[in-house]
Design a protein around this motif. Structure first.
Motif, PDB file in Angstrom:
ATOM      1  N   PHE A  13       0.500  14.203  53.918  1.00  0.00           N
ATOM      2  CA  PHE A  13       0.722  13.190  52.906  1.00  0.00           C
ATOM      3  C   PHE A  13       1.748  13.589  51.856  1.00  0.00           C
ATOM      4  O   PHE A  13       1.916  12.924  50.849  1.00  0.00           O
ATOM      5  CB  PHE A  13      -0.603  12.812  52.213  1.00  0.00           C
ATOM      6  CG  PHE A  13      -1.128  13.864  51.295  1.00  0.00           C
ATOM      7  CD1 PHE A  13      -1.933  14.871  51.782  1.00  0.00           C
ATOM      8  CD2 PHE A  13      -0.835  13.853  49.947  1.00  0.00           C
ATOM      9  CE1 PHE A  13      -2.437  15.836  50.938  1.00  0.00           C
ATOM     10  CE2 PHE A  13      -1.333  14.823  49.109  1.00  0.00           C
ATOM     11  CZ  PHE A  13      -2.131  15.810  49.611  1.00  0.00           C
ATOM     12  N   VAL A  16       4.059  10.942  50.679  1.00  0.00           N
ATOM     13  CA  VAL A  16       3.520   9.742  50.033  1.00  0.00           C
ATOM     14  C   VAL A  16       4.223   9.511  48.704  1.00  0.00           C
ATOM     15  O   VAL A  16       4.446  10.442  47.938  1.00  0.00           O
ATOM     16  CB  VAL A  16       2.003   9.912  49.795  1.00  0.00           C
ATOM     17  CG1 VAL A  16       1.483   8.756  48.949  1.00  0.00           C
ATOM     18  CG2 VAL A  16       1.277   9.949  51.126  1.00  0.00           C
ATOM     19  N   LEU A  21       1.173   5.652  43.959  1.00  0.00           N
ATOM     20  CA  LEU A  21      -0.205   6.073  43.724  1.00  0.00           C
ATOM     21  C   LEU A  21      -0.593   6.027  42.259  1.00  0.00           C
ATOM     22  O   LEU A  21      -1.742   5.807  41.913  1.00  0.00           O
ATOM     23  CB  LEU A  21      -0.415   7.500  44.253  1.00  0.00           C
ATOM     24  CG  LEU A  21      -0.341   7.666  45.763  1.00  0.00           C
ATOM     25  CD1 LEU A  21      -0.529   9.134  46.120  1.00  0.00           C
ATOM     26  CD2 LEU A  21      -1.389   6.821  46.454  1.00  0.00           C
ATOM     27  N   SER A 211      -9.090  14.979  38.153  1.00  0.00           N
ATOM     28  CA  SER A 211      -7.896  14.151  38.252  1.00  0.00           C
ATOM     29  C   SER A 211      -7.045  14.225  36.989  1.00  0.00           C
ATOM     30  O   SER A 211      -5.842  13.993  37.036  1.00  0.00           O
ATOM     31  CB  SER A 211      -8.295  12.692  38.528  1.00  0.00           C
ATOM     32  OG  SER A 211      -9.078  12.189  37.468  1.00  0.00           O
ATOM     33  N   THR A 247      -4.448  21.082  47.110  1.00  0.00           N
ATOM     34  CA  THR A 247      -5.120  20.964  48.408  1.00  0.00           C
ATOM     35  C   THR A 247      -5.376  22.343  49.016  1.00  0.00           C
ATOM     36  O   THR A 247      -6.461  22.601  49.558  1.00  0.00           O
ATOM     37  CB  THR A 247      -4.266  20.126  49.375  1.00  0.00           C
ATOM     38  OG1 THR A 247      -4.063  18.839  48.792  1.00  0.00           O
ATOM     39  CG2 THR A 247      -4.964  19.964  50.714  1.00  0.00           C
ATOM     40  N   GLU A 267      -6.806   6.826  43.101  1.00  0.00           N
ATOM     41  CA  GLU A 267      -6.115   6.876  44.387  1.00  0.00           C
ATOM     42  C   GLU A 267      -5.707   8.292  44.774  1.00  0.00           C
ATOM     43  O   GLU A 267      -5.898   8.720  45.918  1.00  0.00           O
ATOM     44  CB  GLU A 267      -4.878   5.970  44.351  1.00  0.00           C
ATOM     45  CG  GLU A 267      -4.218   5.781  45.706  1.00  0.00           C
ATOM     46  CD  GLU A 267      -5.131   5.095  46.720  1.00  0.00           C
ATOM     47  OE1 GLU A 267      -5.051   5.457  47.908  1.00  0.00           O
ATOM     48  OE2 GLU A 267      -5.923   4.225  46.314  1.00  0.00           O
ATOM     49  N   ILE A 268      -5.152   9.053  43.835  1.00  0.00           N
ATOM     50  CA  ILE A 268      -4.710  10.404  44.175  1.00  0.00           C
ATOM     51  C   ILE A 268      -5.901  11.301  44.478  1.00  0.00           C
ATOM     52  O   ILE A 268      -5.885  12.077  45.439  1.00  0.00           O
ATOM     53  CB  ILE A 268      -3.845  10.997  43.041  1.00  0.00           C
ATOM     54  CG1 ILE A 268      -2.497  10.282  43.002  1.00  0.00           C
ATOM     55  CG2 ILE A 268      -3.637  12.487  43.236  1.00  0.00           C
ATOM     56  CD1 ILE A 268      -1.556  10.819  41.964  1.00  0.00           C
ATOM     57  N   ARG A 270      -8.788  10.466  45.616  1.00  0.00           N
ATOM     58  CA  ARG A 270      -9.355  10.101  46.915  1.00  0.00           C
ATOM     59  C   ARG A 270      -8.436  10.521  48.066  1.00  0.00           C
ATOM     60  O   ARG A 270      -8.910  10.896  49.146  1.00  0.00           O
ATOM     61  CB  ARG A 270      -9.635   8.598  46.957  1.00  0.00           C
ATOM     62  CG  ARG A 270     -10.765   8.189  46.017  1.00  0.00           C
ATOM     63  CD  ARG A 270     -11.257   6.784  46.315  1.00  0.00           C
ATOM     64  NE  ARG A 270     -12.300   6.371  45.373  1.00  0.00           N
ATOM     65  CZ  ARG A 270     -13.577   6.706  45.482  1.00  0.00           C
ATOM     66  NH1 ARG A 270     -13.989   7.489  46.464  1.00  0.00           N
ATOM     67  NH2 ARG A 270     -14.459   6.284  44.586  1.00  0.00           N
ATOM     68  N   THR A 271      -7.124  10.468  47.843  1.00  0.00           N
ATOM     69  CA  THR A 271      -6.188  10.920  48.880  1.00  0.00           C
ATOM     70  C   THR A 271      -6.367  12.410  49.148  1.00  0.00           C
ATOM     71  O   THR A 271      -6.421  12.854  50.302  1.00  0.00           O
ATOM     72  CB  THR A 271      -4.739  10.634  48.444  1.00  0.00           C
ATOM     73  OG1 THR A 271      -4.560   9.223  48.291  1.00  0.00           O
ATOM     74  CG2 THR A 271      -3.743  11.145  49.480  1.00  0.00           C
ATOM     75  N   ARG A 274      -9.686  12.993  50.975  1.00  0.00           N
ATOM     76  CA  ARG A 274      -9.603  12.666  52.400  1.00  0.00           C
ATOM     77  C   ARG A 274      -8.874  13.752  53.172  1.00  0.00           C
ATOM     78  O   ARG A 274      -9.292  14.155  54.258  1.00  0.00           O
ATOM     79  CB  ARG A 274      -8.895  11.327  52.599  1.00  0.00           C
ATOM     80  CG  ARG A 274      -9.732  10.109  52.260  1.00  0.00           C
ATOM     81  CD  ARG A 274      -9.101   8.843  52.797  1.00  0.00           C
ATOM     82  NE  ARG A 274      -7.776   8.604  52.238  1.00  0.00           N
ATOM     83  CZ  ARG A 274      -7.551   7.896  51.139  1.00  0.00           C
ATOM     84  NH1 ARG A 274      -8.559   7.362  50.473  1.00  0.00           N
ATOM     85  NH2 ARG A 274      -6.329   7.702  50.706  1.00  0.00           N
ATOM     86  N   GLU A 275      -7.772  14.239  52.601  1.00  0.00           N
ATOM     87  CA  GLU A 275      -6.988  15.274  53.277  1.00  0.00           C
ATOM     88  C   GLU A 275      -7.807  16.545  53.453  1.00  0.00           C
ATOM     89  O   GLU A 275      -7.759  17.202  54.486  1.00  0.00           O
ATOM     90  CB  GLU A 275      -5.723  15.567  52.468  1.00  0.00           C
ATOM     91  CG  GLU A 275      -4.916  16.755  52.943  1.00  0.00           C
ATOM     92  CD  GLU A 275      -4.422  16.600  54.375  1.00  0.00           C
ATOM     93  OE1 GLU A 275      -4.289  17.634  55.053  1.00  0.00           O
ATOM     94  OE2 GLU A 275      -4.173  15.451  54.798  1.00  0.00           O
TER      95      GLU A 275
END
Length: 316
Positions: A13, A16, A21, A211, A247, A267-268, A270-271, A274-275
């Motif tokens: 991502f 992205v 985002l 966040s 990450t 959004e960030i 959650r991104t 998910r990753e």
């Protein structure tokens, strides 16, 4: 505060668009707006945590007005001429300071010369935490000072004491009433502080990934380490490399949850979750109440209790 070192590795991502985002929802405020009341100590506060302190201490003898309405992000809010008119006729104006209210100096210069308003920088007695000067290009936070003092119960106790002193100075006739309100508030804050200390001292992990860089004082006071996706302002945009570094940190340190805020876009967070194949939880910076929280009767204490529950869950 955990300081990231730039690393190079590829991830799906990374391409992205961050601009897509960083779309933030309505922010924080309070339902405490109102009008001046003759015969009471009129107190104007800049945002919800100070409104809460003033209401708890002031009780029936103070009329407290919060400047920022519900649904407004305090980092971005600017006052209108009607706000200046209200403040100029009040006896006390409480603002956080430490760069939170970037508008305050110009605002106060606009007061009429005959205004008897007393202004109080409520965070002034708290040792400040610096931001990350190394990240100046990424997170251009004014002065690199973390203004989020109120997120720690220890800080709120210091701030409450200063509010009490100014209430008494402005309205000595009701000193006993203000002291009664303060004593009840201080007991609750002390109990909350003890609960945070007891429960967070027993958790296995100490790293929290958030966040928004809003939990530095809480981390400092209760032995945690904050790793933030964004800077001191919730609209500071991280670069792709920051996201890659976080990450990597999440995976290498077996982080199970990424914390996000209900009042800004998740959004960030959650991104990233998910990753990394982990979950998200709410960690509320208490900059204000949402309309739903206000209608539910939530306040500083109930939201801090929810924060503690989520911290303990994430750090087991």
């Amino acid at each position: 505060m955990y300081v990231f070192k730039r690393v190079s590795f590829r991830i799906a991502f990374a391409a992205v668009s961050l601009a897509a985002l960083i779309v933030f929802a309505a922010g924080c405020g309070s339902t405490g707006q109102g009008k001046l009341v003759e015969g009471k100590l009129n107190v104007v506060t800049s945002f919800y945590p100070l409104y809460f302190l003033a209401e708890q201490i002031g009780g029936k003898d103070a009329n407290v007005i919060n400047m920022i309405p519900a649904g407004v992000e305090p980092h971005d809010w600017t006052p209108k001429s009607r706000d200046l008119d209200t403040v100029s006729k009040a006896q006390l104006f409480l603002y956080n300071g430490a760069g939170l209210e970037g508008w305050v100096n110009d605002f106060l210069q606009g007061l009429p010369r005959d205004s008897k308003l007393v202004t109080v920088e409520v965070s002034k007695d708290i040792p400040k935490i610096s931001g990350n000067p190394e990240d100046e290009d990424d997170h251009p936070d004014e002065g690199h000072v973390d203004p989020h003092t109120w997120v720690s119960p220890k800080s709120m106790m210091v701030m409450a004491k200063l509010v009490l002193a100014n209430f008494i100075a402005a309205d000595p006739e009701h000193k006993a009433s203000y002291e009664t309100g303060y004593n009840a508030l201080e007991q609750k804050l002390s109990a909350l502080d003890k609960e945070y200390s007891d429960k967070l001292s027993g958790v296995k992990k100490k790293d929290i990934v958030t966040s928004h860089q809003a939990f530095g004082y809480l981390a400092r006071d209760y032995g945690l380490k904050q790793v933030a996706i964004m800077g001191l302002s919730p609209d500071a945009e991280p670069k792709a490399q920051d996201l890659l570094n976080i990450t990597k940190f999440v995976k290498e340190n077996d982080i199970k949850y990424i914390f996000f805020e209900e009042l800004v876009s998740d959004e960030i967070a959650r991104t990233l979750a998910r990753e990394a194949r982990i979950q998200t939880l709410v960690l509320n910076p208490l900059e204000g109440l949402t309309p739903k929280e206000a209608s539910n009767g939530d306040d500083y204490f109930s939201l801090m209790e929810k924060n503690l529950q989520n911290l303990v869950l994430a750090l087991q």
